[in-house]
Motif scaffolding. Structure first.
Motif, PDB file in Angstrom:
ATOM      1  N   GLN A  10       0.788  -1.224   0.000  1.00 11.88           N
ATOM      2  CA  GLN A  10       0.000   0.000   0.000  1.00 11.88           C
ATOM      3  C   GLN A  10       0.820   1.274   0.000  1.00 11.88           C
ATOM      4  O   GLN A  10       1.957   1.317   0.445  1.00 11.88           O
ATOM      5  CB  GLN A  10      -0.924   0.008   1.218  1.00 11.88           C
ATOM      6  CG  GLN A  10      -0.200   0.084   2.566  1.00 11.88           C
ATOM      7  CD  GLN A  10      -1.150  -0.179   3.712  1.00 11.88           C
ATOM      8  OE1 GLN A  10      -2.280   0.292   3.751  1.00 11.88           O
ATOM      9  NE2 GLN A  10      -0.693  -0.974   4.684  1.00 11.88           N
ATOM     10  N   SER A  11       0.175   2.329  -0.510  1.00  7.47           N
ATOM     11  CA  SER A  11       0.774   3.665  -0.471  1.00  7.47           C
ATOM     12  C   SER A  11       0.542   4.262   0.919  1.00  7.47           C
ATOM     13  O   SER A  11      -0.321   3.793   1.681  1.00  7.47           O
ATOM     14  CB  SER A  11       0.140   4.566  -1.531  1.00  7.47           C
ATOM     15  OG  SER A  11      -1.226   4.807  -1.203  1.00  7.47           O
ATOM     16  N   TYR A  12       1.267   5.322   1.224  1.00 11.48           N
ATOM     17  CA  TYR A  12       1.108   5.977   2.519  1.00 11.48           C
ATOM     18  C   TYR A  12      -0.297   6.560   2.651  1.00 11.48           C
ATOM     19  O   TYR A  12      -0.890   6.526   3.739  1.00 11.48           O
ATOM     20  CB  TYR A  12       2.159   7.070   2.688  1.00 11.48           C
ATOM     21  CG  TYR A  12       2.189   7.659   4.076  1.00 11.48           C
ATOM     22  CD1 TYR A  12       2.733   6.954   5.137  1.00 11.48           C
ATOM     23  CD2 TYR A  12       1.661   8.932   4.330  1.00 11.48           C
ATOM     24  CE1 TYR A  12       2.747   7.484   6.422  1.00 11.48           C
ATOM     25  CE2 TYR A  12       1.680   9.470   5.606  1.00 11.48           C
ATOM     26  CZ  TYR A  12       2.221   8.746   6.656  1.00 11.48           C
ATOM     27  OH  TYR A  12       2.237   9.275   7.920  1.00 11.48           O
ATOM     28  N   SER A  13      -0.860   7.072   1.555  1.00 14.96           N
ATOM     29  CA  SER A  13      -2.204   7.651   1.612  1.00 14.96           C
ATOM     30  C   SER A  13      -3.259   6.567   1.881  1.00 14.96           C
ATOM     31  O   SER A  13      -4.221   6.801   2.614  1.00 14.96           O
ATOM     32  CB  SER A  13      -2.534   8.402   0.321  1.00 14.96           C
ATOM     33  OG  SER A  13      -2.467   7.554  -0.796  1.00 14.96           O
ATOM     34  N   GLY A  67      -8.573  16.070   1.251  1.00 15.74           N
ATOM     35  CA  GLY A  67      -7.727  15.181   2.056  1.00 15.74           C
ATOM     36  C   GLY A  67      -7.711  13.746   1.593  1.00 15.74           C
ATOM     37  O   GLY A  67      -8.213  13.415   0.508  1.00 15.74           O
ATOM     38  N   ALA A  68      -7.155  12.874   2.433  1.00 18.68           N
ATOM     39  CA  ALA A  68      -6.956  11.464   2.092  1.00 18.68           C
ATOM     40  C   ALA A  68      -8.256  10.714   1.867  1.00 18.68           C
ATOM     41  O   ALA A  68      -8.271   9.693   1.182  1.00 18.68           O
ATOM     42  CB  ALA A  68      -6.158  10.773   3.196  1.00 18.68           C
ATOM     43  N   LEU A  69      -9.367  11.217   2.412  1.00 17.86           N
ATOM     44  CA  LEU A  69     -10.661  10.569   2.233  1.00 17.86           C
ATOM     45  C   LEU A  69     -11.577  11.393   1.331  1.00 17.86           C
ATOM     46  O   LEU A  69     -12.799  11.225   1.329  1.00 17.86           O
ATOM     47  CB  LEU A  69     -11.328  10.330   3.593  1.00 17.86           C
ATOM     48  CG  LEU A  69     -10.599   9.374   4.545  1.00 17.86           C
ATOM     49  CD1 LEU A  69     -11.329   9.274   5.875  1.00 17.86           C
ATOM     50  CD2 LEU A  69     -10.444   7.998   3.935  1.00 17.86           C
ATOM     51  N   GLY A  70     -10.983  12.277   0.528  1.00 15.12           N
ATOM     52  CA  GLY A  70     -11.758  13.117  -0.368  1.00 15.12           C
ATOM     53  C   GLY A  70     -12.449  12.311  -1.456  1.00 15.12           C
ATOM     54  O   GLY A  70     -12.004  11.222  -1.821  1.00 15.12           O
ATOM     55  N   ASN A  71     -13.545  12.874  -1.992  1.00 15.81           N
ATOM     56  CA  ASN A  71     -14.288  12.182  -3.055  1.00 15.81           C
ATOM     57  C   ASN A  71     -14.855  13.184  -4.052  1.00 15.81           C
ATOM     58  O   ASN A  71     -14.532  14.377  -3.993  1.00 15.81           O
ATOM     59  CB  ASN A  71     -15.387  11.305  -2.446  1.00 15.81           C
ATOM     60  CG  ASN A  71     -16.331  12.099  -1.555  1.00 15.81           C
ATOM     61  OD1 ASN A  71     -16.817  13.162  -1.930  1.00 15.81           O
ATOM     62  ND2 ASN A  71     -16.589  11.576  -0.364  1.00 15.81           N
ATOM     63  N   THR A  72     -15.714  12.716  -4.939  1.00 13.93           N
ATOM     64  CA  THR A  72     -16.234  13.572  -6.011  1.00 13.93           C
ATOM     65  C   THR A  72     -17.077  14.739  -5.487  1.00 13.93           C
ATOM     66  O   THR A  72     -17.285  15.718  -6.204  1.00 13.93           O
ATOM     67  CB  THR A  72     -17.070  12.747  -7.007  1.00 13.93           C
ATOM     68  OG1 THR A  72     -18.075  12.013  -6.296  1.00 13.93           O
ATOM     69  CG2 THR A  72     -16.182  11.769  -7.782  1.00 13.93           C
ATOM     70  N   ASN A  73     -17.562  14.650  -4.252  1.00 18.75           N
ATOM     71  CA  ASN A  73     -18.311  15.768  -3.662  1.00 18.75           C
ATOM     72  C   ASN A  73     -17.413  16.971  -3.415  1.00 18.75           C
ATOM     73  O   ASN A  73     -17.905  18.080  -3.186  1.00 18.75           O
ATOM     74  CB  ASN A  73     -18.968  15.340  -2.346  1.00 18.75           C
ATOM     75  CG  ASN A  73     -20.056  14.306  -2.556  1.00 18.75           C
ATOM     76  OD1 ASN A  73     -20.746  14.315  -3.564  1.00 18.75           O
ATOM     77  ND2 ASN A  73     -20.208  13.390  -1.601  1.00 18.75           N
ATOM     78  N   ASP A  74     -16.097  16.743  -3.449  1.00 22.02           N
ATOM     79  CA  ASP A  74     -15.134  17.820  -3.196  1.00 22.02           C
ATOM     80  C   ASP A  74     -14.669  18.507  -4.476  1.00 22.02           C
ATOM     81  O   ASP A  74     -13.769  19.343  -4.449  1.00 22.02           O
ATOM     82  CB  ASP A  74     -13.919  17.254  -2.452  1.00 22.02           C
ATOM     83  CG  ASP A  74     -14.308  16.619  -1.119  1.00 22.02           C
ATOM     84  OD1 ASP A  74     -15.123  17.224  -0.410  1.00 22.02           O
ATOM     85  OD2 ASP A  74     -13.800  15.534  -0.811  1.00 22.02           O
ATOM     86  N   ILE A  75     -15.267  18.149  -5.609  1.00 18.56           N
ATOM     87  CA  ILE A  75     -14.930  18.815  -6.877  1.00 18.56           C
ATOM     88  C   ILE A  75     -15.623  20.177  -6.912  1.00 18.56           C
ATOM     89  O   ILE A  75     -16.843  20.267  -6.750  1.00 18.56           O
ATOM     90  CB  ILE A  75     -15.386  17.963  -8.085  1.00 18.56           C
ATOM     91  CG1 ILE A  75     -14.633  16.624  -8.108  1.00 18.56           C
ATOM     92  CG2 ILE A  75     -15.161  18.716  -9.401  1.00 18.56           C
ATOM     93  CD1 ILE A  75     -15.133  15.650  -9.166  1.00 18.56           C
ATOM     94  N   ARG A 111       4.281  12.669  -2.667  1.00 17.25           N
ATOM     95  CA  ARG A 111       5.014  11.909  -1.648  1.00 17.25           C
ATOM     96  C   ARG A 111       4.102  10.995  -0.821  1.00 17.25           C
ATOM     97  O   ARG A 111       4.535   9.950  -0.343  1.00 17.25           O
ATOM     98  CB  ARG A 111       5.822  12.840  -0.733  1.00 17.25           C
ATOM     99  CG  ARG A 111       5.017  13.740   0.173  1.00 17.25           C
ATOM    100  CD  ARG A 111       5.953  14.668   0.965  1.00 17.25           C
ATOM    101  NE  ARG A 111       5.238  15.498   1.906  1.00 17.25           N
ATOM    102  CZ  ARG A 111       4.671  16.678   1.599  1.00 17.25           C
ATOM    103  NH1 ARG A 111       4.747  17.129   0.351  1.00 17.25           N
ATOM    104  NH2 ARG A 111       4.033  17.380   2.507  1.00 17.25           N
ATOM    105  N   SER A 112       2.814  11.372  -0.670  1.00 16.41           N
ATOM    106  CA  SER A 112       1.913  10.508   0.100  1.00 16.41           C
ATOM    107  C   SER A 112       1.539   9.244  -0.672  1.00 16.41           C
ATOM    108  O   SER A 112       0.930   8.333  -0.121  1.00 16.41           O
ATOM    109  CB  SER A 112       0.640  11.273   0.488  1.00 16.41           C
ATOM    110  OG  SER A 112      -0.107  11.601  -0.663  1.00 16.41           O
ATOM    111  N   ASN A 113       1.941   9.194  -1.940  1.00 15.31           N
ATOM    112  CA  ASN A 113       1.655   8.012  -2.758  1.00 15.31           C
ATOM    113  C   ASN A 113       2.809   7.011  -2.768  1.00 15.31           C
ATOM    114  O   ASN A 113       2.756   5.994  -3.458  1.00 15.31           O
ATOM    115  CB  ASN A 113       1.332   8.430  -4.192  1.00 15.31           C
ATOM    116  CG  ASN A 113       0.101   9.325  -4.256  1.00 15.31           C
ATOM    117  OD1 ASN A 113      -0.816   9.173  -3.461  1.00 15.31           O
ATOM    118  ND2 ASN A 113       0.090  10.260  -5.178  1.00 15.31           N
TER     119      ASN A 113
END
Length: 283
Positions: free
Chosen positions: A90-93, A166-174, A230-232
Motif C-alpha cells: 500500500q501507499s502511505y495515503s 484530504g486522504a478521504l476526499g471524493n467527487t463531492n469535493d470537486i 510523496r503521500s503516494n
C-alpha cells in the motif's frame, strides 16, 4: 544436618538456574529463527517471494513466508490483528485512510519502498486535450485511491478540488468540472478490463502491469515524482504494537539492497521507482 540441608538446597538452586538458562537460550534461538509472515498482493507478492528466497535475506538472518491476500482491507485487517506480521502493498495515503477508518485497529509504517506512478489511460483518446465534454471516467471505489485519482485529474487540468481536499476526499469535493465529466466508481483491480467500456480509466501501476500496461508508455498522463506525490509512496506496515520490532525493521533495509533493486528494475521496466526516505518525509 544443617550443612547437608544447605548443600542440597544449593544443588537445587543450581539445577533450577541451569534449566532456566537453557530455556532462555532455547527461547532466544527460537526468536532469532522465527518466520516473518509478509502479506502482499499482485506484483508486490512476486517481489517478496523473490526477496524471501534471496541470498540477501539469508545473509540478514531473515526467514520470510509470503502470503497472498487479494483484498487490501482484509490484508490490513489481518496485519492489525497480528495474523500477518508485515504487509507490503500500500501507499502511505492508503495506509492513512485505513487508520482513519479503523481507529481500533491501527497500523504503523516501518519504512518506504517505492513510488509507482498512477496513470490515466484511454483506448479512445491519445491526449488529455482530446477528452470531450461529458466523457465517463472510471475511478477507484476505495477511499485512498479515489482521492489519489481525483488529485491526478486535477493535476491534468480536468477538474479542480476544494483547498482542504484530504486522504478521504471524493467527487463531492470537486469545485470545478468544466468538461462536465461523469465519474464511475469501480473496483480498482478491474481497471484494465473496463478500459474498453468507458472513455477514460485511472489505473494504479501494480494493476496496470498485471494488465500488460506500462504507465510510462501506455498512459496518456501520469504522476510525476515530486513533493506533491510523496503521500503516494509505498510503505511496509505492521500492527501498532509491533512497530519497534528490530526483525521487522530489517525488512526495510533488505528491500533496498542493490541486488534486490536490480531485480525489481529489470522485471518491472523501471516503473517501481525506489524511494529510501524516513517516514517523517511522508507526513
Amino acid at each position: 544436618m544443617k550443612k547437608s540441608a544447605w548443600w542440597v538446597l544449593g544443588i537445587v538452586v543450581v539445577l533450577v538456574a541451569a534449566v532456566m538458562g537453557v530455556h532462555q537460550i532455547s527461547h532466544s534461538a527460537k526468536a532469532k529463527t522465527s518466520t516473518i509472515t509478509v502479506g502482499s498482493m499482485g506484483s508486490d507478492y512476486d517481489i517478496w517471494k523473490h526477496i524471501a528466497s534471496s541470498k540477501d535475506a539469508k545473509e540478514a538472518g531473515l526467514k520470510i513466508k509470503v502470503q497472498q491476500v487479494t483484498d487490501g482491507v482484509q490484508l490490513n485487517n489481518g496485519t492489525a490483528q497480528g495474523n500477518i506480521d508485515v504487509n507490503a502493498f500500500q501507499s502511505y495515503s492508503y495506509y492513512e485512510a485505513y487508520n482513519k477508518q479503523h481507529p481500533k485497529q491501527q497500523l504503523r509504517a516501518l519504512g518506504t519502498t517505492y513510488l509507482e506512478p498512477m496513470g490515466i489511460y484511454s483506448k479512445k483518446y491519445k491526449a488529455i486535450s482530446e477528452i470531450p465534454d461529458g466523457a465517463t471516467i472510471a475511478i477507484a471505489n476505495n477511499p485512498a485511491n479515489t482521492a489519489r485519482d481525483l488529485l491526478l485529474l486535477q493535476t491534468a487540468g480536468l477538474i479542480k478540488l476544494k483547498a482542504n481536499f484530504g486522504a478521504l476526499g471524493n467527487t463531492n469535493d470537486i469545485t470545478q468540472n468544466p468538461r462536465h465529466l461523469k465519474f464511475k466508481e469501480i473496483d480498482d483491480t478491474t481497471g484494465p478490463r473496463v478500459l474498453k467500456d468507458v472513455d477514460v480509466v485511472l489505473i494504479s501501476n501494480t494493476v496496470a502491469l498485471e494488465g500488460h500496461l506500462h504507465v510510462l508508455k501506455d498512459s496518456i498522463f501520469h504522476e510525476e515524482i515530486n513533493q506533491s506525490t510523496r503521500s503516494n509512496i509505498n510503505i511496509l506496515a505492521t500492527a501498532k504494537g509491533n512497530a519497534s520490532n528490530p526483525q521487522y525493521k530489517k525488512l526495510v533495509k533488505l528491500y533496498h539492497k542493490k541486488d534486490i533493486q536490480r531485480y525489481i528494475k529489470d522485471k518491472y521496466y523501471g516503473t517501481k521507482i525506489e524511494v529510501q526516505k524516513p517516514i517523517s518525509y511522508l507526513k
